[in-house]
Design a protein around this motif. Structure first.
Motif, PDB file in Angstrom:
ATOM      1  N   LEU A   1       0.834  -1.348  -0.079  1.00 17.16           N
ATOM      2  CA  LEU A   1      -0.059  -0.144   0.127  1.00 17.16           C
ATOM      3  C   LEU A   1       0.860   1.454  -0.105  1.00 17.16           C
ATOM      4  O   LEU A   1       1.708   2.034   0.947  1.00 17.16           O
ATOM      5  CB  LEU A   1      -1.114   0.156   1.262  1.00 17.16           C
ATOM      6  CG  LEU A   1      -1.747  -1.371   1.635  1.00 17.16           C
ATOM      7  CD1 LEU A   1      -2.290  -0.558   2.547  1.00 17.16           C
ATOM      8  CD2 LEU A   1      -2.578  -1.457   0.555  1.00 17.16           C
TER       9      LEU A   1
ATOM     10  N   LYS B   1      -3.445   2.963  -1.043  1.00 14.99           N
ATOM     11  CA  LYS B   1      -3.843   2.334  -1.840  1.00 14.99           C
ATOM     12  C   LYS B   1      -2.803   1.412  -2.438  1.00 14.99           C
ATOM     13  O   LYS B   1      -1.698   2.148  -2.412  1.00 14.99           O
ATOM     14  CB  LYS B   1      -3.774   3.689  -2.617  1.00 14.99           C
ATOM     15  CG  LYS B   1      -4.976   4.669  -2.526  1.00 14.99           C
ATOM     16  CD  LYS B   1      -5.417   5.434  -3.800  1.00 14.99           C
ATOM     17  CE  LYS B   1      -6.792   6.448  -2.456  1.00 14.99           C
ATOM     18  NZ  LYS B   1      -6.584   7.621  -3.806  1.00 14.99           N
ATOM     19  N   SER B   2      -3.351  -0.196  -2.755  1.00  7.05           N
ATOM     20  CA  SER B   2      -2.454  -1.198  -2.906  1.00  7.05           C
ATOM     21  C   SER B   2      -2.549  -0.634  -4.542  1.00  7.05           C
ATOM     22  O   SER B   2      -3.007   0.060  -5.370  1.00  7.05           O
ATOM     23  CB  SER B   2      -3.761  -1.954  -3.426  1.00  7.05           C
ATOM     24  OG  SER B   2      -3.405  -3.044  -3.457  1.00  7.05           O
TER      25      SER B   2
END
Length: 578
Positions: free
Chosen positions: A291, A295-296
């Protein structure tokens, strides 16, 4: 005579009186305006009193007065005025006329105006004054006034004429707050275009892609700012201000959790950031997500990269792992409800009891290594393996145990591999030693009666062979050996030597071997020794002056030992198994 003298005196007095009388002469043009109260003649020292009629013409800026002058010397006489005008008659005729003298007016100022003249008349037509410059306070001069009349003033100084006012005057100044211009470069947004010294000015610094704000300046002097905002008090400047901003290449911070590393900890907009996540498969976990700021992002195995231009801010790298699911493979006769498990799990299983079929459970193997179970049930901590596991059960049949007539007691007639077997034999006759064999493998015992062994992986025969004890002849003695030792001592020595016991005679590697010399007097231990030989006859250990109990640890192998006491020797042997 007396009457004549008196008349003469009176006449002389009259003459003298007339001789000391002086006249007051009023100027012809002024006679219509002045009235003498007691005539025109006065003796010296008398008060001359007169008044001015109201119809005297006035003259602007001037005050009506009386001028009295000695006729002979033209010396001015002081004229006073109370109700009327008056003066003391001198010893001279006096010329009197109406005069006009300039009216004296007072001049006052406020705290910011300065005038060195405190009074003035109509004839003062260039009266200077100065005004305080208050620009350092943020004020500008708007006017200097007398009443409502604005005076001309330049560079904080000016002049006025009393003829323009003809009254007592007060010079008053008025100021206004200065509005200072505010200009900016293209990087600043400021709503105010001007401000007074009593105002605070706020403004915003614009962001620039790939840059950070290096400094903000007002008139080339740096000021502080925070989160693209800044403000200043115009009272700190009191002048026209110009606001500018300077930038430098942005440096962004890269922080990682304790399971990731980055090639950079600080980066510019165009830098490529490489992230390496830890391989935790040895702990039973696999990487699930990498991440960036929550957010991945896509990764390959344990690696990913990205450009700072994709974020344009500080970034925080975190990782998420998930437990690996391992397969559970079971062999025949193994029962397990699970077919997969993670490193955090404990896998329970059972194995079948085949004892009714004369088959015993020899061992249970997990990935080829034996594990301990109880009552045909066991468990496996997956954290001990961190891999797929295979659980297998190994069974064996019970083996038979046959004995000869010299075995008096035995614990089993059938047994499974490694089961402990205990038995007793008939004691040996005097002068004989028992040789006990299990399938041709000799056993040893401390007392030569009680024996123990672990069951072989096959049927076994136990038998006993009693052999006569052979005492070796003494080796050649040195010349100084005492041959006169009594026979009884020799017999006792021989008896002592025959009491050597070695146990266990069949030991496991690392097990302590005990060599015991029982019922031996201490005098027989002097100058004795034990020598241990390997199977090739090489001497590998010597125990000088052994005690009643001697303990040794030997590596795996077959060994022979010799106890030497005086001229006697006795041999013994033992084995160390794996």
């Amino acid at each position: 005579m007396n009457r004549v003298l008196l008349i003469i005196i009176v006449l002389l007095g009259i003459f003298t009186s007339r001789a000391n009388a002086y006249q007051v002469f009023v100027k012809d043009s002024d006679q219509q305006y002045l009235t003498l109260e007691n005539g025109k003649e006065y003796t010296a020292g008398k008060t001359v009193s007169f008044k001015i009629l109201q119809n005297v013409p006035e003259k602007t800026g001037y005050t009506i007065g009386i001028l009295a002058v000695k006729k002979t010397t033209q010396e001015t006489i002081e004229v006073t005025k109370k109700t009327n005008y008056s003066f003391v008659m001198p010893e001279d005729d006096v010329d009197v006329s109406i005069i006009y003298t300039p009216t004296i007016y007072t001049i006052k100022t406020d705290e910011y105006v300065k005038c060195n003249i405190e009074t003035a008349t109509i004839e003062n037509n260039h009266i200077p004054f100065t005004v305080t410059n208050r620009e350092n306070e943020g004020y500008e001069l708007t006017a200097v006034k007398i009443g409502t009349t604005k005076l001309e003033c330049q560079q904080y100084s000016g002049y006025f004429s009393m003829a323009d006012f003809l009254k007592n005057v007060t010079l008053k100044s008025t100021y206004a707050l200065i509005k200072y211009d505010i200009t900016t470069d293209d990087n600043i947004t400021c709503k105010k275009k001007s401000a007074t010294a009593q105002e605070t000015v706020s403004f915003t610094i614009k962001n620039k892609t790939g840059c950070t704000i290096k400094c903000v300046k007002i008139n080339d002097t740096p000021i502080s700012f925070e989160n693209n905002q800044a403000s200043f008090a115009m009272s700190d400047y009191k002048c026209k201000v110009h606001i500018t901003a300077e930038y430098e290449e942005a440096k962004y911070t890269i922080t990682t959790d304790n399971r990731t590393t980055s090639n950079l900890t600080e980066a510019s907009l165009n830098d490529l950031i490489k992230i390496y996540a830890s391989d935790l498969t040895s702990s039973g976990y696999e990487l699930d997500k990498i991440l960036v700021n929550g957010k991945s992002i896509t990764f390959y195995k344990y690696f990913c990269n990205f450009l700072m231009s994709d974020y344009k801010s500080d970034v925080e790298i975190t990782t998420q792992y998930k437990p690996i699911s391992y397969k559970i493979i079971t062999g025949k006769y193994v029962n397990c409800e699970q077919n997969s498990a993670t490193a955090n799990d404990i896998v329970n299983f059972t194995v079948d009891n085949l004892s009714e079929d004369e088959i015993f459970l020899e061992k249970v193997l997990v990935n080829g290594k034996q594990v301990v179970i109880k009552d045909f049930a066991g468990s496996v901590k997956m954290s001990d393996y961190i891999s797929d596991i295979t659980i297998e059960a190994v069974y064996s049949k019970y083996h038979s145990i046959k004995t000869d007539n010299n075995i008096t007691e035995i614990s089993h007639t059938t047994a499974q591999k490694d089961e402990q077997i205990q038995f007793k034999i008939n004691p040996a006759n005097n002068g004989y030693e028992p040789f006990v064999y299990v399938n041709s493998r000799r056993l040893f015992s401390p007392d030569s009666i009680n024996y123990t062994f672990s069951m072989f992986d096959n049927d076994v025969d136990i038998y006993v062979d009693y052999q006569e004890i052979v005492v070796e002849e003494p080796e050649p003695q040195e010349d100084n050996q005492d041959e006169s030792e009594p026979e009884v001592i020799k017999k006792n020595r021989q008896k002592a030597i025959n009491k050597i016991k070695v146990y266990p005679s069949l030991a496991k590697e690392g097990e302590i071997i005990t060599i015991s010399l029982e019922n031996v007097d201490s005098e027989y231990f002097a100058n004795s020794k034990i020598i241990i030989f390997d199977i090739l006859g090489k001497s590998i250990k010597t125990i000088d002056n052994p005690q009643e109990i001697s303990k040794i640890i030997m590596p795996k192998g077959l060994y022979k030992g010799v106890f030497i006491s005086g001229d006697k020797k006795i041999r013994f042997d033992f084995a160390i198994l794996k």
